[in-house]
Design an enzyme around this catalytic site. Structure first.
Site, PDB file in Angstrom:
ATOM      1  CE  LYS A 146      -3.713   2.030   2.675  1.00 59.80           C
ATOM      2  NZ  LYS A 146      -4.748   2.256   3.617  1.00 59.80           N
ATOM      3  CB  SER A 169      -8.285   4.122   3.197  1.00 57.02           C
ATOM      4  OG  SER A 169      -7.152   3.195   3.560  1.00 57.02           O
ATOM      5  CB  SER A 180      -8.443   0.850   5.391  1.00 57.11           C
ATOM      6  OG  SER A 180      -8.862   2.654   5.765  1.00 57.11           O
TER       7      SER A 180
END
Length: 487
Positions: free
Chosen positions: A78, A153, A177
């Protein structure tokens, strides 16, 4: 060609050790899949061809470590986890040219074990969002339906794993997330106990809430990655000096006599009926496997959203003060401007609307005259939520419920309604406020879209979560189902 849909870490490791495939060949396949999928799912912000191939060649030259299951395995990271020499943006214009000079602790640990970083995945800007639509680098699509959101996210990480592009990805979880994208994409995502995994090198959103965790296709793979990234870190004082167990040990023991609590609040009005039905059937399966299930109450969980958006936004308003256009990142410098003008223009142009909304909300909550009314009250609600969980866990080993209030929704459908978007985290946020570990696994499907089962454990008892998840996964065999895509 390697089909990541039908491989796991054990099978990939065996092929590497037996020299059926080299780390370089495996890396090339992951790179090709990543690039060919971009036009459809846009899971990556940066794909590092040169760095990944160089790393794979180094691993091949030394040889695959037969005792290390991660040696030569391609990973996606990420883009809010810093990687030395590899652009890290947090999906924001304000960092779109930022190249870190150091690795996050989790990256150091994984590099020591011989992983190959393929690239950095798309996400909501600064991890603020639940749909991976606030990214400066465009929206990411759901693996199962490219007209739906992948969740957020960590949407890029989840969609890349679910689409068979990559076997493993790292995400971060501040209010859901990791778990929400895992649910929307039908994979396994774990938010560890707060303090289990170092946050050093994670671009901070809410420092008392953030945790890094793995996203994988199977429970056992997830357990192996968590063990690799866990442990006390002197550079992060919030990590706790807990021993790191072999999370795969005992994973196959089954759930006979496991005491499961099911919160009545997690099936209240507002939860999609299809989601309720799928999750209730999954819970019934646990009873058939020998677990003891009863209804419990988490009475203050309904206040979690309000408390979270005050606390997290307050922490974000402080954490994001450092992005000012002076030392790194985007800068709106102009000749003759004052320092204040530079700050205002850089932050106004560099941050997206959602990030600015949360900075404003947090600054308001912390301002003189409002601190007691908002921040202090939210902190008190947080304590009540912690106490609710503690009470339930006095007589239960695990809590089960839905991960999300609905399956994946249409891209663009909630962008103009922030409150509706925030409500998607209703069932995940309480865990972050309480610092508890939680996992989402695929419980089944409604209208062709995956539904997540959320498995909540006691602090530092991820082992019981993995055992619980593994029992359902092996009985249902849902991990063998995958989207009709072939990158």
């Amino acid at each position: 060609m390697t089909d990541f849909f039908n491989e796991n870490l054990t099978s990939l490791h065996k092929k590497l050790v037996d020299k059926e495939i080299s780390a370089t060949e495996l890396t090339k396949e992951a790179l090709n899949k990543s690039k060919s999928s971009q036009s459809e799912i846009n899971a990556f912000i940066t794909i590092d061809d040169e760095g990944a191939l160089k790393r794979a060649a180094e691993i091949d030259a030394v040889g695959i470590d037969p005792d290390n299951i991660l040696s030569g395995i391609p990973f996606a990271i990420k883009d809010n986890i810093v990687t030395k020499g590899l652009k890290t943006t947090a999906a924001s214009h304000i960092l779109d040219n930022f190249v870190p000079v150091y690795d996050a602790t989790v990256i150091e640990k994984l590099n020591e074990l011989g992983i190959v970083t393929i690239g950095k995945t798309n996400m909501d800007e600064f991890a603020m969002g639940g749909s991976t639509e606030t990214s400066y680098f465009g929206k990411t699509a759901n693996a199962w339906d490219h007209t739906k959101v992948p969740g957020g996210s960590s949407g890029g990480s989840a969609s890349s794993v679910a689409s068979g592009v990559i076997p493993v990805a790292l995400g971060s979880d501040t209010g859901g997330s990791i778990r929400q994208p895992a649910a929307f994409n039908g994979i396994v995502g774990l938010k560890p106990t707060y303090g289990r995994v170092s946050r050093w090198g994670l671009i901070a959103f809410g420092s008392s809430l953030d945790q890094i965790g793995p996203l994988t296709r199977t429970v056992e793979d997830n357990a192996r990655v968590l063990a690799a990234i866990s442990g006390k870190d002197q550079r992060d004082t919030t990590t706790e000096d807990q021993s790191v167990p072999d999370f795969t040990k005992g994973i196959k023991k089954g759930v006979k006599d496991l005491r499961i609590g099911v919160p009545k609040e997690y099936f209240a009005k507002g939860i999609d009926e299809g989601v309720k039905d799928v999750v209730k059937k999954a819970i019934a399966k646990y009873e058939s496997l020998g677990a003891k299930v009863d209804e419990v109450s988490l009475p203050h969980s309904k206040y979690g959203i309000a408390a979270y958006y005050i606390l997290a936004s307050s922490e974000a308003s402080s954490n994001l003060e450092r992005f000012d256009g002076i030392r790194y990142g985007f800068s709106a410098r102009q000749d003759g401007q004052t320092l204040e003008d530079l700050y205002v223009r850089t932050r106004s142009e560099g941050f997206g609307d959602e990030v600015k909304r949360r900075i404003m909300l947090g600054t308001f909550a912390l301002s003189a005259g409002f601190y007691d009314a908002y921040f202090k009250k939210a902190a008190q609600v947080r304590t009540l939520i912690v106490n609710d969980f503690a009470k339930v866990f006095e007589n239960h080993d695990i809590i089960l419920g839905p991960t999300t209030t609905s399956p994946a929704f249409d891209l663009g459908s909630e962008n103009d309604d922030p409150v509706k978007m925030y409500m998607n985290d209703l069932l995940t946020i309480p865990l972050n406020l309480a610092g508890l570990p939680g996992m989402s696994i695929n419980a089944g499907f409604t209208d062709g879209l995956p539904v997540g089962l959320q498995i909540i454990g006691k602090r530092f008892d991820e082992s019981t979560i993995y055992k619980t998840a593994y029992a359902f996964e092996q009985d249902s065999q849902l991990f063998t189902k995958h989207p009709g895509v072939n990158f």
